[in-house]
Design an enzyme around this catalytic site. Structure first.
Site, PDB file in Angstrom:
ATOM      1  N   ASP A 119       0.869  -1.165   0.000  1.00  0.00           N
ATOM      2  CA  ASP A 119       0.000   0.000   0.000  1.00  0.00           C
ATOM      3  C   ASP A 119       0.924   1.239   0.000  1.00  0.00           C
ATOM      4  OD1 ASP A 119      -2.309   1.668   0.732  1.00  0.00           O
ATOM      5  OD2 ASP A 119      -1.408   1.701   2.720  1.00  0.00           O
ATOM      6  N   ASP A 121       0.074   5.156   1.045  1.00  0.00           N
ATOM      7  CA  ASP A 121      -0.025   6.117   2.163  1.00  0.00           C
ATOM      8  C   ASP A 121      -0.062   5.396   3.516  1.00  0.00           C
ATOM      9  OD1 ASP A 121      -0.553   8.976   1.016  1.00  0.00           O
ATOM     10  OD2 ASP A 121      -1.676   7.581  -0.254  1.00  0.00           O
ATOM     11  N   ASP A 311      -1.856  -0.396   5.756  1.00  0.00           N
ATOM     12  CA  ASP A 311      -2.213   0.186   7.057  1.00  0.00           C
ATOM     13  C   ASP A 311      -3.702   0.502   7.203  1.00  0.00           C
ATOM     14  OD1 ASP A 311      -2.223   2.320   5.166  1.00  0.00           O
ATOM     15  OD2 ASP A 311      -2.201   3.732   6.836  1.00  0.00           O
TER      16      ASP A 311
HETATM   17  O1  LIG Z   1      -4.520   3.006  -0.297  1.00  0.00           O
HETATM   18  P1  LIG Z   1      -3.622   4.140   0.122  1.00  0.00           P
HETATM   19  O2  LIG Z   1      -2.422   4.281  -0.738  1.00  0.00           O
HETATM   20  O3  LIG Z   1      -3.264   4.072   1.576  1.00  0.00           O
HETATM   21  O4  LIG Z   1      -4.527   5.435  -0.110  1.00  0.00           O
HETATM   22  C1  LIG Z   1      -5.581   5.751   0.802  1.00  0.00           C
HETATM   23  C2  LIG Z   1      -5.773   7.242   0.806  1.00  0.00           C
HETATM   24  O5  LIG Z   1      -4.467   7.784   1.025  1.00  0.00           O
HETATM   25  C3  LIG Z   1      -4.337   9.198   0.988  1.00  0.00           C
HETATM   26  O6  LIG Z   1      -4.935   9.750   2.156  1.00  0.00           O
HETATM   27  C4  LIG Z   1      -4.264   9.383   3.350  1.00  0.00           C
HETATM   28  O7  LIG Z   1      -2.932   9.933   3.332  1.00  0.00           O
HETATM   29  C5  LIG Z   1      -2.865  11.385   3.294  1.00  0.00           C
HETATM   30  C6  LIG Z   1      -1.401  11.787   3.177  1.00  0.00           C
HETATM   31  O8  LIG Z   1      -0.631  11.242   4.207  1.00  0.00           O
HETATM   32  C7  LIG Z   1      -3.556  11.939   4.547  1.00  0.00           C
HETATM   33  O9  LIG Z   1      -3.530  13.368   4.518  1.00  0.00           O
HETATM   34  C8  LIG Z   1      -5.000  11.437   4.617  1.00  0.00           C
HETATM   35  O10 LIG Z   1      -5.611  11.861   5.830  1.00  0.00           O
HETATM   36  C9  LIG Z   1      -5.041   9.913   4.550  1.00  0.00           C
HETATM   37  O11 LIG Z   1      -6.382   9.426   4.476  1.00  0.00           O
HETATM   38  C10 LIG Z   1      -4.923   9.755  -0.275  1.00  0.00           C
HETATM   39  O12 LIG Z   1      -4.854  11.162  -0.238  1.00  0.00           O
HETATM   40  C11 LIG Z   1      -6.336   9.268  -0.506  1.00  0.00           C
HETATM   41  O13 LIG Z   1      -6.815   9.739  -1.740  1.00  0.00           O
HETATM   42  C12 LIG Z   1      -6.331   7.749  -0.503  1.00  0.00           C
HETATM   43  O14 LIG Z   1      -7.649   7.260  -0.693  1.00  0.00           O
END
Ligand SMILES: O=P(O)(O)OC[C@H]1O[C@H](O[C@H]2O[C@H](CO)[C@@H](O)[C@H](O)[C@H]2O)[C@H](O)[C@@H](O)[C@@H]1O
Length: 372
Positions: A119, A121, A311
């Site tokens: 993954d 983020d 995560d």
């Molecule tokens: O599947 P992932 O790669 O984990 O993506 C899930 C979401 O990740 C991002 O949001 C998350 O990370 C951001 C930056 O650290 C944070 O600001 C936010 O609160 C988190 O939810 C991304 O911006 C989303 O579009 C994804 O869906």
């Protein structure tokens, strides 16, 4: 995520709304009107009963705690739990550290082909307030480059493919963007193929116009909520509330629910301080994992050992697939105990990097040994 889970998410959301003490108490009919249209009958009954018998307002239901816990857990500065470090806690016993169990994990792989699924983020990059600045460290990038030399490696993200590619910038990897709804294979630098010939699968392409339409509506509607940010992830949308004051969560949830009511072909799931809107098709990160294994020639093979590290709640779909297949391991990145189908844990992206470097080192050493 099944419709039932989505509905449960909405029930949790409604309950947390009604339980937010800083706000005037939302009425039972108001909440039912807000979310009733998208809930199934069992969830409607549960929501109605919980709201009416007042247990929501006492703040004691398991469902509320799940929602509140998940919101707190998604904000690292508020994490106080030390359970994850206590080797005797049930959480640690059931979900030990993938670093301390490294030898057992590689031993389990017993000469099978390891394939790594990562993954983005919160797994490869630390969570930050601005989603556009979620950079991965140089060290992590070098680690991924090394990893991909030894094992097929895929990035599986909720972000759209282009965005996640721009963060990682490694052509030799597989990418599954938009929660697995946009899958692309590695690009051979010397290949004469055009960009779009590398596309392997886009199961939600018919939803593109609808997603764009809803994106524009949500951008407009959420302008009144300070700190809210809508992100277009091509086949899905993210409504971020990390920078929204808790007092405004209700109005943000209302805006999103009102819009979603008009689009029954879209569903809501939840990530770390983010509401995610996506097509109701039966496709998720678990299905993407299976698709990629099949593309690599390991459809029903016992000769493969997938390692999936993530995560978020959306990563649970992939952990479930691995449990069902009975081989490979799921590793949850979390500092706090969470309900999970993963077998092991890592605390943060730093530990993820360490684990991946151990894998590279182990492979190098064992290859040299076999050459002797
Ligand atoms: O599947 P992932 O790669 O984990 O993506 C899930 C979401 O990740 C991002 O949001 C998350 O990370 C951001 C930056 O650290 C944070 O600001 C936010 O609160 C988190 O939810 C991304 O911006 C989303 O579009 C994804 O869906």
């Amino acid at each position: 995520m099944t419709n039932r889970n989505v509905n449960n998410t909405l029930v949790e959301l409604a309950m947390s709304i009604s339980n937010t003490s800083a706000l005037p108490r939302a009425t039972v009919p108001g909440i039912m009107a807000l979310l009733g249209g998208v809930l199934g009958l069992p969830q409607k009954k549960l929501l109605m009963k919980t709201l009416e018998d007042g247990s929501v307002n006492k703040g004691g239901t398991k469902v509320i705690n799940t929602w509140i816990d998940s919101m707190r857990a998604s904000s690292p500065t508020r994490v106080k739990s030390t359970q994850n470090q206590d080797p005797t806690s049930p959480w640690t016993l059931y979900h030990p550290s993938a670093l301390s169990m490294f030898d057992q994990i590689v031993c389990e792989s017993k000469g099978k082909q390891i394939v790594t699924f990562l993954d983005y983020d919160g797994t490869l990059s630390p969570i930050v307030a601005d989603p556009d600045k979620a950079y991965m460290s140089k060290k992590m990038r070098t680690t991924l480059k090394d990893l991909a030399r030894h094992f097929p490696t895929a990035i599986v993200s909720g972000r759209c493919l282009d965005k996640v590619y721009n963060f990682v910038r490694l052509a030799e990897l597989y990418y599954a963007g938009s929660h697995g709804m946009d899958i692309k294979g590695p690009t051979n630098k010397r290949s004469t193929k055009k960009e779009n010939e590398q596309v392997l699968f886009q199961p939600a392409s018919e939803f593109l116009p609808m997603i764009n339409e809803v994106y524009n509506i949500l951008v407009e509607k959420t302008k009144s909520v300070p700190g809210a940010k809508v992100e277009n992830n091509k086949f899905c949308l993210s409504v971020h509330f990390r920078c929204v004051d808790e007092k405004s969560w209700v109005s943000l949830a209302e805006q999103v629910s009102f819009v979603l009511n008009e689009y029954p072909k879209l569903k809501l799931t939840q990530g770390r301080k983010v509401l995610e809107i996506r097509p109701t098709i039966k496709w998720d990160k678990g299905k993407a994992l299976e698709f990629l294994l099949e593309s690599l020639g390991y459809a029903n093979s016992d000769n493969v050992f997938p390692i999936y590290i993530g995560d978020d709640r959306t990563d649970e779909d992939a952990f479930k697939v691995l449990r069902r297949r009975g081989h490979g391991v799921g590793i949850l990145v979390s500092k706090i105990p969470k309900e999970t189908d993963a077998s092991y844990t890592l605390q943060d992206p730093t530990e993820v990097g360490q684990f991946l470097r151990h894998l590279v080192e182990w492979k190098r050493t064992s290859s040299q040994y076999h050459k002797l």
